[in-house]
Design a protein around this motif. Structure first.
Motif, PDB file in Angstrom:
ATOM      1  N   UNK A   1       0.836  -1.199   0.000  1.00  0.00           N
ATOM      2  CA  UNK A   1       0.000   0.000   0.000  1.00  0.00           C
ATOM      3  C   UNK A   1       0.872   1.251   0.000  1.00  0.00           C
ATOM      4  N   UNK A   2       0.599   2.153  -0.920  1.00  0.00           N
ATOM      5  CA  UNK A   2       1.375   3.397  -1.024  1.00  0.00           C
ATOM      6  C   UNK A   2       1.108   4.286   0.187  1.00  0.00           C
ATOM      7  N   UNK A   3       2.175   4.651   0.904  1.00  0.00           N
ATOM      8  CA  UNK A   3       2.038   5.541   2.056  1.00  0.00           C
ATOM      9  C   UNK A   3       1.983   7.002   1.617  1.00  0.00           C
ATOM     10  N   UNK A   4       2.529   7.288   0.460  1.00  0.00           N
ATOM     11  CA  UNK A   4       2.498   8.634  -0.112  1.00  0.00           C
ATOM     12  C   UNK A   4       2.090   8.519  -1.580  1.00  0.00           C
ATOM     13  N   UNK A   5       1.652   9.622  -2.148  1.00  0.00           N
ATOM     14  CA  UNK A   5       1.274   9.608  -3.562  1.00  0.00           C
ATOM     15  C   UNK A   5       2.465   9.164  -4.416  1.00  0.00           C
ATOM     16  N   UNK A   6       2.201   8.364  -5.435  1.00  0.00           N
ATOM     17  CA  UNK A   6       3.247   7.906  -6.352  1.00  0.00           C
ATOM     18  C   UNK A   6       3.317   8.896  -7.502  1.00  0.00           C
ATOM     19  N   UNK A   7       4.465   9.555  -7.646  1.00  0.00           N
ATOM     20  CA  UNK A   7       4.625  10.625  -8.623  1.00  0.00           C
ATOM     21  C   UNK A   7       5.690  10.262  -9.653  1.00  0.00           C
ATOM     22  N   UNK A   8       5.480  10.704 -10.889  1.00  0.00           N
ATOM     23  CA  UNK A   8       6.502  10.548 -11.916  1.00  0.00           C
ATOM     24  C   UNK A   8       7.576  11.611 -11.715  1.00  0.00           C
ATOM     25  N   UNK A   9       8.750  11.457 -12.336  1.00  0.00           N
ATOM     26  CA  UNK A   9       9.778  12.494 -12.233  1.00  0.00           C
ATOM     27  C   UNK A   9       9.307  13.850 -12.753  1.00  0.00           C
ATOM     28  N   UNK A  10       8.258  13.851 -13.603  1.00  0.00           N
ATOM     29  CA  UNK A  10       7.718  15.109 -14.144  1.00  0.00           C
ATOM     30  C   UNK A  10       6.629  15.709 -13.262  1.00  0.00           C
ATOM     31  N   UNK A  11       6.319  15.046 -12.145  1.00  0.00           N
ATOM     32  CA  UNK A  11       5.336  15.592 -11.215  1.00  0.00           C
ATOM     33  C   UNK A  11       3.913  15.118 -11.436  1.00  0.00           C
ATOM     34  N   UNK A  12       3.695  14.156 -12.327  1.00  0.00           N
ATOM     35  CA  UNK A  12       2.352  13.622 -12.574  1.00  0.00           C
ATOM     36  C   UNK A  12       2.031  12.562 -11.528  1.00  0.00           C
ATOM     37  N   UNK A  13       0.831  12.621 -10.947  1.00  0.00           N
ATOM     38  CA  UNK A  13       0.433  11.638  -9.948  1.00  0.00           C
ATOM     39  C   UNK A  13      -0.081  10.377 -10.627  1.00  0.00           C
ATOM     40  N   UNK A  14       0.556   9.243 -10.340  1.00  0.00           N
ATOM     41  CA  UNK A  14       0.106   7.964 -10.871  1.00  0.00           C
ATOM     42  C   UNK A  14      -0.922   7.314  -9.961  1.00  0.00           C
ATOM     43  N   UNK A  15      -0.797   7.553  -8.659  1.00  0.00           N
ATOM     44  CA  UNK A  15      -1.740   6.969  -7.699  1.00  0.00           C
ATOM     45  C   UNK A  15      -1.667   7.754  -6.402  1.00  0.00           C
ATOM     46  N   UNK A  16      -2.808   7.977  -5.726  1.00  0.00           N
ATOM     47  CA  UNK A  16      -2.798   8.711  -4.461  1.00  0.00           C
ATOM     48  C   UNK A  16      -2.333   7.839  -3.307  1.00  0.00           C
TER      49      UNK A  16
END
Length: 363
Positions: free
Chosen positions: A14-29
């Protein structure tokens, strides 16, 4: 909470923090349970690592419960007919803003304030409660037009604050327009600077901090209420003189600018950033409680915090340790730390609990 490389991730974590791309796009909260598809997307976007919940099987079990509850609420909102209707009206408002702001900046055309107010009014009328409105705003976070969506959100929140303060309709409309136009100057900043996912250079940071002046310069010759122009120029000023661009103190800051400032900060904190997941309303209330009474007008910030906290009373929430519970009573001297009731009917006063235990999400 553990930091794992993408190769170390496993299905079910389970993601504890938002999963972000290097460009700042959120892949999952934050709170998302990892799937094979999500892990593959992370590899595709070259995400090197993720913060995941739990350090042992028991902790992982709690985290899954947290993920399932968050996921269920978000999916319920996003799948509702009301949200689909809200999306349509929201995008219509964004399009009106784009047409109006582009016409002003590129062709010096006057802003159609009546059209903007009509769009916001339609959004307000579409929701029956404060929580519903804020849920809808939260679920619009994936929009790419960050400046426009932020301005629209600040206009909506500013109007809500004005209603709580019992403003008359004319002043409500002026305050709403002030929120809608407060960041218009950001459209003068190159997109590669404004949307840069990496750290800004000193020169780029200085340019970003000039946006209040840019906003004022765009609006100063328009036939608009002076409070709209002042809000554009002063919404980053703070009562203690710590703001910018002019380090004004409370007596010199326009009252509408002080309201827009609160709405601006609240919307920014509840949105995802490349360096953190979005904060839940009670985390934002906690930050305001720590520094807000020095930086913001006391009457405005108290009204805002009390109304936000009251709106979520009796709502189900998740604590930082993964336990689910319901808010049963607010602590007026610590609005971010209410009394909560667990599923076994036991209660806990968060104002007397460890500071490490706090409300992590409204579900």
């Amino acid at each position: 909470m553990r930091k794992l490389t993408t190769k170390e991730l496993e299905i079910g974590m389970v993601a504890a923090e938002a999963i972000m791309t290097p460009q700042g796009q959120e892949l999952a909260p934050a709170g998302t349970e990892l799937t094979r598809q999500l892990i593959n997307r992370m590899k595709l976007y070259r995400v090197e690592y993720a913060m995941v919940e739990g350090e042992d099987p028991d902790a992982q079990k709690v985290s899954k419960t947290y993920a399932q509850e968050i996921k269920t609420h978000s999916q319920k909102v996003a799948a509702s007919d009301e949200f689909r209707d809200f999306q349509v009206t929201y995008f219509q408002a964004i399009n009106r803003m784009k047409a109006s702001y582009t016409g002003l900046i590129e062709r010096h055309e006057p802003i159609d304030t009546a059209a903007l107010l009509s769009a916001v009014s339609d959004l307000f009328l579409s929701r029956s409660t404060i929580v519903e409105l804020f849920d809808m705003i939260y679920n619009m976070r994936t929009m790419t037009d960050a400046v426009y969506s932020h301005c629209l959100n600040v206009g909506l929140i500013s109007r809500m604050i004005g209603r709580w303060l019992k403003f008359e309709k004319h002043d409500l409309d002026i305050l709403t327009l002030a929120g809608l136009m407060h960041d218009i100057g950001k459209l003068k900043i190159p997109p590669e600077v404004l949307e840069k996912p990496d750290s800004l250079t000193d020169e780029e940071f200085a340019m970003i901090r000039q946006h209040p002046q840019f906003s004022y310069d765009v609006l100063k010759d328009q036939i608009l209420d002076f409070r709209i122009k002042n809000a554009a120029l002063m919404h980053h000023e703070r009562s203690d003189g710590s703001g910018y661009p002019s380090h004004l103190t409370q007596s010199d800051i326009d009252s509408f600018a002080m309201i827009v400032a609160i709405a601006d900060v609240y919307d920014a904190m509840t949105a995802a950033r490349s360096y953190r997941a979005p904060l839940c309303p009670f985390q934002v209330i906690s930050i305001f409680e720590q520094e807000g009474f020095q930086k913001y007008d006391t009457g405005y910030i108290l009204t805002f915090l009390r109304q936000i906290a009251t709106a979520y009373q009796n709502n189900r929430v998740m604590l930082s340790d993964g336990r689910g519970c319901k808010i049963v009573m607010l602590n007026q001297n610590a609005l971010s730390r209410p009394i909560v009731q667990f599923d076994d009917n036991s209660c806990l006063d968060l104002s007397t609990a460890s500071k490490d235990l706090f409300i992590k999400a409204v579900v």
